[in-house]
Design a protein around this motif. Structure first.
Motif, PDB file in Angstrom:
ATOM      1  N   LYS A 161       0.953  -1.143   0.075  1.00 13.43           N
ATOM      2  CA  LYS A 161       0.150  -0.084  -0.263  1.00 13.43           C
ATOM      3  C   LYS A 161       0.985   1.390   0.223  1.00 13.43           C
ATOM      4  O   LYS A 161       2.198   1.199   0.263  1.00 13.43           O
ATOM      5  N   LYS A 162       0.443   2.477  -0.230  1.00 14.92           N
ATOM      6  CA  LYS A 162       0.815   3.452  -0.087  1.00 14.92           C
ATOM      7  C   LYS A 162       0.474   4.285   1.142  1.00 14.92           C
ATOM      8  O   LYS A 162      -0.543   4.363   1.521  1.00 14.92           O
ATOM      9  N   ILE A 163       1.611   4.494   2.060  1.00 20.57           N
ATOM     10  CA  ILE A 163       1.355   4.957   3.136  1.00 20.57           C
ATOM     11  C   ILE A 163       2.114   6.354   3.719  1.00 20.57           C
ATOM     12  O   ILE A 163       3.453   6.345   3.458  1.00 20.57           O
ATOM     13  N   ALA A 164       1.342   7.197   4.224  1.00 16.34           N
ATOM     14  CA  ALA A 164       2.103   8.661   4.668  1.00 16.34           C
ATOM     15  C   ALA A 164       2.497   8.314   6.001  1.00 16.34           C
ATOM     16  O   ALA A 164       1.856   7.762   6.872  1.00 16.34           O
ATOM     17  N   VAL A 165       3.781   8.858   6.335  1.00 10.10           N
ATOM     18  CA  VAL A 165       4.462   8.723   7.383  1.00 10.10           C
ATOM     19  C   VAL A 165       5.117  10.047   7.903  1.00 10.10           C
ATOM     20  O   VAL A 165       5.197  10.941   7.049  1.00 10.10           O
ATOM     21  N   GLN A 166       5.372  10.250   9.070  1.00  8.63           N
ATOM     22  CA  GLN A 166       6.176  11.601   9.568  1.00  8.63           C
ATOM     23  C   GLN A 166       7.585  11.177   9.010  1.00  8.63           C
ATOM     24  O   GLN A 166       8.120  10.288   8.795  1.00  8.63           O
ATOM     25  N   ASP A 167       8.292  12.407   9.675  1.00  5.57           N
ATOM     26  CA  ASP A 167       9.619  12.268   9.700  1.00  5.57           C
ATOM     27  C   ASP A 167      10.377  11.020  10.482  1.00  5.57           C
ATOM     28  O   ASP A 167       9.734  10.416  11.219  1.00  5.57           O
ATOM     29  N   VAL A 168      11.455  10.585   9.920  1.00  4.37           N
ATOM     30  CA  VAL A 168      11.978   9.320  10.336  1.00  4.37           C
ATOM     31  C   VAL A 168      12.358   9.428  11.934  1.00  4.37           C
ATOM     32  O   VAL A 168      12.593   8.338  12.510  1.00  4.37           O
ATOM     33  N   LYS A 184       5.668  -7.935  13.907  1.00  2.00           N
ATOM     34  CA  LYS A 184       4.500  -8.744  13.532  1.00  2.00           C
ATOM     35  C   LYS A 184       4.648  -9.451  12.066  1.00  2.00           C
ATOM     36  O   LYS A 184       4.109 -10.318  11.842  1.00  2.00           O
ATOM     37  N   GLY A 185       5.994  -9.081  11.342  1.00  2.00           N
ATOM     38  CA  GLY A 185       6.180  -9.625  10.210  1.00  2.00           C
ATOM     39  C   GLY A 185       5.891  -8.793   9.146  1.00  2.00           C
ATOM     40  O   GLY A 185       6.030  -9.121   7.854  1.00  2.00           O
ATOM     41  N   LEU A 186       5.584  -7.493   9.112  1.00  3.08           N
ATOM     42  CA  LEU A 186       5.476  -6.488   8.019  1.00  3.08           C
ATOM     43  C   LEU A 186       6.281  -5.508   7.806  1.00  3.08           C
ATOM     44  O   LEU A 186       6.271  -4.587   8.800  1.00  3.08           O
ATOM     45  N   ASP A 187       7.259  -5.601   6.928  1.00  6.60           N
ATOM     46  CA  ASP A 187       8.078  -4.679   6.808  1.00  6.60           C
ATOM     47  C   ASP A 187       7.872  -3.423   5.661  1.00  6.60           C
ATOM     48  O   ASP A 187       8.112  -3.710   4.546  1.00  6.60           O
ATOM     49  N   ILE A 188       7.083  -2.560   6.132  1.00 12.08           N
ATOM     50  CA  ILE A 188       6.450  -1.709   5.279  1.00 12.08           C
ATOM     51  C   ILE A 188       7.543  -0.583   4.743  1.00 12.08           C
ATOM     52  O   ILE A 188       7.189  -0.045   3.697  1.00 12.08           O
ATOM     53  N   VAL A 189       8.598  -0.791   5.109  1.00 11.17           N
ATOM     54  CA  VAL A 189       9.937   0.169   4.589  1.00 11.17           C
ATOM     55  C   VAL A 189      10.202  -0.576   3.160  1.00 11.17           C
ATOM     56  O   VAL A 189      10.307   0.153   2.222  1.00 11.17           O
ATOM     57  N   LYS A 190      10.047  -1.842   3.093  1.00 16.89           N
ATOM     58  CA  LYS A 190      10.536  -2.574   1.697  1.00 16.89           C
ATOM     59  C   LYS A 190       9.168  -2.926   1.218  1.00 16.89           C
ATOM     60  O   LYS A 190       9.281  -3.116   0.070  1.00 16.89           O
ATOM     61  N   GLN A 191       8.140  -3.261   1.714  1.00 20.45           N
ATOM     62  CA  GLN A 191       6.899  -3.904   1.163  1.00 20.45           C
ATOM     63  C   GLN A 191       5.955  -2.668   0.553  1.00 20.45           C
ATOM     64  O   GLN A 191       4.815  -3.065   0.317  1.00 20.45           O
ATOM     65  N   ASP A 192       6.153  -1.699   1.236  1.00 20.73           N
ATOM     66  CA  ASP A 192       5.371  -0.484   0.901  1.00 20.73           C
ATOM     67  C   ASP A 192       5.977   0.672   0.023  1.00 20.73           C
ATOM     68  O   ASP A 192       7.295   0.859   0.341  1.00 20.73           O
ATOM     69  N   THR A 193       4.911   1.619  -0.251  1.00 20.67           N
ATOM     70  CA  THR A 193       5.511   2.671  -0.694  1.00 20.67           C
ATOM     71  C   THR A 193       5.118   3.999   0.383  1.00 20.67           C
ATOM     72  O   THR A 193       3.978   4.367   0.662  1.00 20.67           O
ATOM     73  N   LEU A 194       6.229   4.449   1.069  1.00 15.65           N
ATOM     74  CA  LEU A 194       6.017   5.260   2.264  1.00 15.65           C
ATOM     75  C   LEU A 194       6.284   6.898   1.485  1.00 15.65           C
ATOM     76  O   LEU A 194       7.047   7.151   0.640  1.00 15.65           O
ATOM     77  N   VAL A 195       5.422   7.656   1.987  1.00 14.92           N
ATOM     78  CA  VAL A 195       5.319   9.178   1.525  1.00 14.92           C
ATOM     79  C   VAL A 195       5.472   9.935   2.807  1.00 14.92           C
ATOM     80  O   VAL A 195       4.842   9.770   3.640  1.00 14.92           O
ATOM     81  N   THR A 196       6.667  10.825   3.049  1.00 17.49           N
ATOM     82  CA  THR A 196       6.663  11.551   4.052  1.00 17.49           C
ATOM     83  C   THR A 196       6.008  12.868   3.841  1.00 17.49           C
ATOM     84  O   THR A 196       6.066  13.709   3.075  1.00 17.49           O
ATOM     85  N   VAL A 197       5.252  13.013   4.883  1.00 18.39           N
ATOM     86  CA  VAL A 197       4.383  14.172   5.142  1.00 18.39           C
ATOM     87  C   VAL A 197       4.960  15.111   6.468  1.00 18.39           C
ATOM     88  O   VAL A 197       5.466  14.845   7.121  1.00 18.39           O
ATOM     89  N   LYS A 198       4.860  16.336   6.442  1.00 18.78           N
ATOM     90  CA  LYS A 198       5.357  17.202   7.264  1.00 18.78           C
ATOM     91  C   LYS A 198       4.722  17.253   8.681  1.00 18.78           C
ATOM     92  O   LYS A 198       5.403  17.401   9.749  1.00 18.78           O
ATOM     93  N   ASP A 199       3.382  16.956   8.743  1.00 16.72           N
ATOM     94  CA  ASP A 199       2.789  16.971  10.117  1.00 16.72           C
ATOM     95  C   ASP A 199       1.707  15.925  10.188  1.00 16.72           C
ATOM     96  O   ASP A 199       1.257  15.341   9.311  1.00 16.72           O
ATOM     97  N   HIS A 200       1.101  15.644  11.329  1.00 16.11           N
ATOM     98  CA  HIS A 200       0.165  14.758  11.548  1.00 16.11           C
ATOM     99  C   HIS A 200      -1.005  15.300  10.912  1.00 16.11           C
ATOM    100  O   HIS A 200      -2.033  14.285  10.298  1.00 16.11           O
TER     101      HIS A 200
END
Length: 209
Positions: A161-168, A184-200
């Motif tokens: 999935k495409k997931i919005a995340v905050q700063d690392v 839990k066995g889900l590595d979203i860094v490798k298995q998903d598309t991460l999009v960094t957004v500036k705030d919550h």
């Protein structure tokens, strides 16, 4: 030391009014100097961009006004450009007091840039259900937000999935959610598309849009 105690007393009188709304904004106020004789000619306070910068600055104005009155020196409140720059600003003494999330404080303290002056508390959330309680706690939860009616029903559905995340360095917006999902066995860094957004706030808006 008396100077910083006066900041602490004034800060405690105002911090409840700030209500900094962010999953990752458990904040502590920290000084840039451990010297008992250090008294700045002006006071620079900075927050991390856990929500819209204008909103944070507006909510922090009562704190700035109170400290200016109590300390008798100019007080300036700003919001850092990201979660790392506030640590660098405190290290270089461009910022005197920082409202930091857990990871930011650990970094700042390790670099001898900060010590705890105040630690925020908030009303707890009862789970399941998400209802507020009247008990003050010094912890908080991360949340995974999806659109109403989404096919994503549990963490298992987050793969590819495409997931919005905050700063690392955001505790609630990156570090702990990713660590728990990894356990839990889900590595979203490798298995998903991460999009960094500036705030919550932007994280929620990116889901809705």
């Amino acid at each position: 030391m008396k100077f910083w105690k006066r900041i602490a007393v004034a800060g405690m009188a105002t911090i409840a009014a700030l209500s900094l709304a962010a999953c990752g904004s458990k904040s502590s106020s920290s000084s840039t100097s451990t010297s008992n004789s250090y008294t700045p000619k002006s006071l620079n306070i900075q927050f991390v961009p856990s929500s819209n910068a204008n909103t944070i600055e507006a909510k922090a104005k009562p704190l700035a006004s109170l400290l200016k009155k109590e300390l008798g020196i100019p007080v300036k409140v700003t919001v850092s450009t990201d979660y790392n720059s506030i640590v660098e600003a405190m290290k270089s003494k461009q910022v005197d007091v920082g409202f930091l999330p857990p990871d930011g404080y650990v970094q700042a303290h390790a670099q001898k840039a900060a010590d705890v002056l105040l630690m925020a508390q908030r009303f707890g959330i009862k789970q399941p259900g998400g209802k507020s309680t009247d008990k003050l706690v010094d912890s908080y939860r991360s949340m995974i937000v999806v659109k109403k009616g989404s096919s994503i029903k549990s963490w298992k559905d987050l793969k590819n999935k495409k997931i919005a995340v905050q700063d690392v360095t955001s505790s609630a917006g990156y570090i702990w959610p990713i660590a728990e999902l990894s356990q839990k066995g889900l590595d979203i860094v490798k298995q998903d598309t991460l999009v960094t957004v500036k705030d919550h706030d932007q994280g929620v808006m990116s889901v809705l849009n």
